[in-house]
Design a protein around this motif. Structure first.
Motif: not given
Length: 132
Positions: A115-117, A121-124, A127-129
């Motif tokens: 969830m942290k990763i 990743g949503s902040r740009g 990082v792919k999750t």
């Protein structure tokens, strides 16, 4: 107010598990029979119904007892095998493996890290999750 009802105290007979032990081993039965002096027993201790754990005055009383409803009811109850201690504990919920009750701590930590990763990743940050 009605009359006060009092429970009559009946002479307790042997429990079903004790009778099962009597039927399985003759040693157990002889130990029970010799526990009381013969002079105190009905019929001087000669006429005994093993299944019902009762003493009778005469052989005729014993024979008629064996045709009776109470004796037949007791035989029906004795057909079922008595519960063992393990079965009793399992019924209560002791010593049984009911599987996992939820997620283990390691799985919960992995999901929290994912969830942290995912949040980063949503902040740009690029990082792919993997979604689980």
């Amino acid at each position: 107010m009605g009359p006060i009802r009092r429970i009559k105290t009946k002479q307790r007979t042997r429990d079903l598990d004790q009778v099962h032990a009597d039927l399985r081993s003759s040693k157990h039965l002889t130990q029970h029979k010799t526990a009381k002096p013969a002079e105190d027993l009905p019929g001087l201790g000669r006429f005994y119904c093993v299944e019902c754990a009762k003493w009778f005055e005469s052989e005729n009383n014993l024979v008629h007892h064996r045709y009776g409803k109470n004796h037949k009811r007791r035989l029906r109850a004795l057909r079922a095998e008595p519960y063992s201690q393990e079965e009793a504990e399992a019924a209560v919920g002791l010593r049984t493996d009911n599987g996992t009750r939820g997620k283990t701590a390691a799985v919960a930590e992995d999901e929290l890290a994912a969830m942290k990763i995912e949040g980063e990743g949503s902040r740009g940050k690029g990082v792919k999750t993997l979604k689980v």
